[in-house]
Design a protein around this motif. Structure first.
Motif, PDB file in Angstrom:
ATOM      1  N   MET A   1       0.844  -1.169   0.000  1.00  0.00           N
ATOM      2  CA  MET A   1       0.000   0.000   0.000  1.00  0.00           C
ATOM      3  C   MET A   1       0.890   1.232   0.000  1.00  0.00           C
ATOM      4  N   GLN A   2       0.330   2.332  -0.468  1.00  0.00           N
ATOM      5  CA  GLN A   2       1.102   3.565  -0.538  1.00  0.00           C
ATOM      6  C   GLN A   2       0.735   4.483   0.619  1.00  0.00           C
ATOM      7  N   SER A  10       5.779   6.452  -0.185  1.00  0.00           N
ATOM      8  CA  SER A  10       6.497   5.254   0.247  1.00  0.00           C
ATOM      9  C   SER A  10       5.537   4.070   0.210  1.00  0.00           C
ATOM     10  N   GLU A  11       6.079   2.885   0.061  1.00  0.00           N
ATOM     11  CA  GLU A  11       5.279   1.664   0.078  1.00  0.00           C
ATOM     12  C   GLU A  11       5.516   0.923   1.388  1.00  0.00           C
ATOM     13  N   CYS A  12       4.477   0.301   1.899  1.00  0.00           N
ATOM     14  CA  CYS A  12       4.632  -0.565   3.065  1.00  0.00           C
ATOM     15  C   CYS A  12       3.556  -1.648   3.008  1.00  0.00           C
ATOM     16  N   ASP A  53      -3.848   2.535   4.017  1.00  0.00           N
ATOM     17  CA  ASP A  53      -3.457   2.993   2.692  1.00  0.00           C
ATOM     18  C   ASP A  53      -3.765   4.483   2.557  1.00  0.00           C
TER      19      ASP A  53
END
Length: 66
Positions: A1-2, A10-12, A53
């Motif tokens: 998710m962004q 960032s993505e995580c 998200d």
């Protein structure tokens, strides 16, 4: 998710807590404050605060100067 950390995309992974995010980003949880979507989150709640998200995370590091 962004997500956005200090306005940087960032993505995580989903179901990531603040504590996990700090570990993923290589940020030590010392002398910092964290806000999620403009609300400061107490350090005692980092382990159970799940990031969603699109969340906007602000991480502020306290520094000493003279």
């Amino acid at each position: 998710m962004q997500i956005f950390i200090n306005d940087t995309p960032s993505e995580c992974p989903e179901n990531t807590t603040i504590t996990q995010l700090l570990l993923l980003q290589g940020i030590q949880a010392v002398n910092i404050a964290v806000a999620v979507n403009d609300s400061v989150v107490s350090k005692t709640n980092w382990d159970n605060t799940v990031i969603c998200d699109g969340s906007r995370i602000i991480i502020i590091k306290a520094v000493q100067g003279g």
